[in-house]
Design an enzyme around this catalytic site. Structure first.
Site, PDB file in Angstrom:
ATOM      1  N   GLY A 212       0.812  -1.202   0.000  1.00 48.92           N
ATOM      2  CA  GLY A 212       0.000   0.000   0.000  1.00 48.92           C
ATOM      3  C   GLY A 212       0.846   1.251   0.000  1.00 48.92           C
ATOM      4  O   GLY A 212       2.078   1.184   0.100  1.00 48.92           O
TER       5      GLY A 212
ATOM      6  N   ASP B 238     -13.406   4.321   9.830  1.00 43.96           N
ATOM      7  CA  ASP B 238     -13.148   3.885   8.456  1.00 43.96           C
ATOM      8  C   ASP B 238     -13.797   2.529   8.207  1.00 43.96           C
ATOM      9  O   ASP B 238     -13.214   1.669   7.562  1.00 43.96           O
ATOM     10  CB  ASP B 238     -11.645   3.819   8.184  1.00 43.96           C
ATOM     11  CG  ASP B 238     -11.324   3.831   6.683  1.00 43.96           C
ATOM     12  OD1 ASP B 238     -12.178   4.297   5.894  1.00 43.96           O
ATOM     13  OD2 ASP B 238     -10.237   3.363   6.302  1.00 43.96           O
TER      14      ASP B 238
END
Length: 469
Positions: A32, A147
């Site tokens: 990522g 989130d």
């Protein structure tokens, strides 16, 4: 670095064989922008783990480093069967921090939706019961996830009794309690953190989040699971954020065969003003169950399996006996989780663990056999003395029992004159003496050929199990 060989192992991307704390890297799983996720194994036990390692260029930023460390502290605080477990954390020799978490075999809900399309309302309810249980624990501990999205809910490959899911990635979680992990100033008012597809209006405005912020994200997740689509879509982040702020939320029923009652639950989650949403996750789940299972009509309580472990010490307990008792209960806790049960009560001398029974006959039988094996492991000859185990199958008597067990619920049930069911322990707990595994006929049915069992004298439909055949 000592040389090229070590540089190959410990470069920006860790190579197979690199030692990170107590874990040996096997392969990179996800690369990522902020961190990399590796599959690894414990150097001694061989237990698989997921290693999250912050990139070196990010690790030099104080805010990112603090947020990463906060995620580890938050996850260690939130111990729950539907929240990913932290195994340890630390830093590499070059200062890059890492978190070691349990390895989850499965795929996230976003990948599942892409592969198979929307879930049925009943499947959605099964998933949301577990997500809701995880959020309940987080909110009670003063932590808002901030989130919650399909990518951060992992459905396990070996789910027992229905879709077994775990909530992951508390990287932007914020504490509601000053001084708690997640409450630092790096997420103060005015900082926008989260994913645009799931962000509540107050997040986009940079306002202080609370539990209802996560419930907005639950509404987004519900919409996605029911339709396969997010409620708001756009080509840019700004376009999506403007819709969250100003556009009326669409009904799931516009895109899928969803009832009006279920539409209403989703739309209430997606209200622009948090005061108009559900006050907490329990209120949301109550209405979701009604919408999926038939509103106010009586709902048959699901059948479940109960494992009750009680520790006893003969005479006046000494320190050694108490230590053995504690060790036995800790082992019972670990084996119950491993078998697919959820521990509902963990007292000083007892443990109660439950699991809903699958509708599939073979899977239901496999679950019962697995739990009976746990009982044998806790009461066999080489096990610590003093543990008595009872296994029973019955209905989950009340909605309280299905979603949280406690003294208040038990008292209310007793006051109402209720008998039977897994909530009413006196109706099925059998005092068979220390080191005994007692099972009811409902728990043993169909497994008689697999276990050595003898009837308990004076106790109808109770069997003492001593071994596997």
């Amino acid at each position: 670095m000592a040389g090229n060989g070590e540089e190959d192992l410990y470069g920006e991307e860790l190579r197979p064989g690199a030692l990170v704390g107590d874990w040996v890297v096997e392969r990179i799983q996800v690369l990522g922008p902020v961190s990399a996720l590796y599959r690894a194994r414990h150097a001694h036990s061989g237990v698989p783990a997921a290693l999250k390692v912050l990139h070196s260029q990010v690790a030099t930023a104080a805010v990112a480093l603090r947020r990463f460390r906060r995620e580890a502290a938050t996850l260690q605080r939130l111990r729950h069967p539907h929240i990913v477990t932290v195994l340890g954390y630390g830093e590499l020799s070059d200062g890059r921090p890492f978190i070691a978490m349990e390895w989850l075999e499965g795929q996230d809900l976003a990948a599942e939706l892409a592969a198979r399309g929307p879930l049925s309302p009943r499947e959605v309810l099964l998933v949301m019961e577990q997500v809701g249980a995880a959020l309940r624990v987080a909110h009670a501990a003063g932590v808002v996830h901030r989130d919650l999205k399909a990518q951060n809910v992992v459905r396990l490959a070996q789910g027992r009794g229905g879709p077994a899911v775990k909530l992951v990635d508390f990287g932007v979680a914020k504490g509601l309690v000053p001084g708690a992990p997640g409450s630092s100033s790096l997420t103060h008012t005015g900082v926008v953190l989260g994913t645009p597809l799931s962000m509540a209006p107050e997040q986009i405005r940079g306002q202080v989040p609370d539990a209802r912020t996560d419930l907005y994200a639950v509404g987004v997740l519900l919409f996605q699971l029911l339709t396969g689509l997010p409620p708001f879509r756009g080509t840019t982040r700004h376009e999506v954020e403007q819709q969250h702020l100003h556009a009326p939320a669409p009904r799931p029923g516009e895109h899928a065969p969803v009832s009006a009652a279920l539409d209403a639950v989703v739309l209430k989650c997606l209200r622009k003003e948090r005061e108009e949403r559900y006050p907490n996750v329990d209120a949301l789940l109550d209405e979701l169950r009604g919408a999926v299972l038939g509103g106010a009509a009586p709902v048959e309580a699901p059948r479940a399996l109960g494992l009750y472990v009680e520790g006893r010490t003969p005479g006046e307990p000494d320190a050694s006996a108490m230590e053995e008792l504690d060790a036995g209960l800790e082992r019972a806790h670990a084996l119950a989780l491993e078998a697919g049960l959820e521990v509902r009560v963990m007292g000083g001398a007892c443990l109660l663990a439950l699991a809903s029974l699958p509708d599939d006959v073979l899977r239901e039988r496999e679950l019962r056999a697995r739990v009976l094996d746990v009982g044998l492991a806790l009461t066999r000859g080489d096990a610590p003395p003093g543990l008595s185990v009872t296994v029973h199958v019955d209905r989950l008597v009340t909605r309280d029992e299905a979603h949280g067990w406690g003294d208040a619920a038990a008292s209310a049930w007793d006051d109402a004159g209720g008998e039977g069911g897994l909530l009413h322990l006196p109706s099925w707990i059998q005092d068979g003496g220390d080191g005994a595994l007692i099972v009811t006929g409902a728990a043993l049915r169909g497994l008689e050929a697999d276990f050595v069992a003898s009837p308990v004298s004076g106790a109808p439909d109770r069997w003492r199990l001593t071994a596997r055949r």
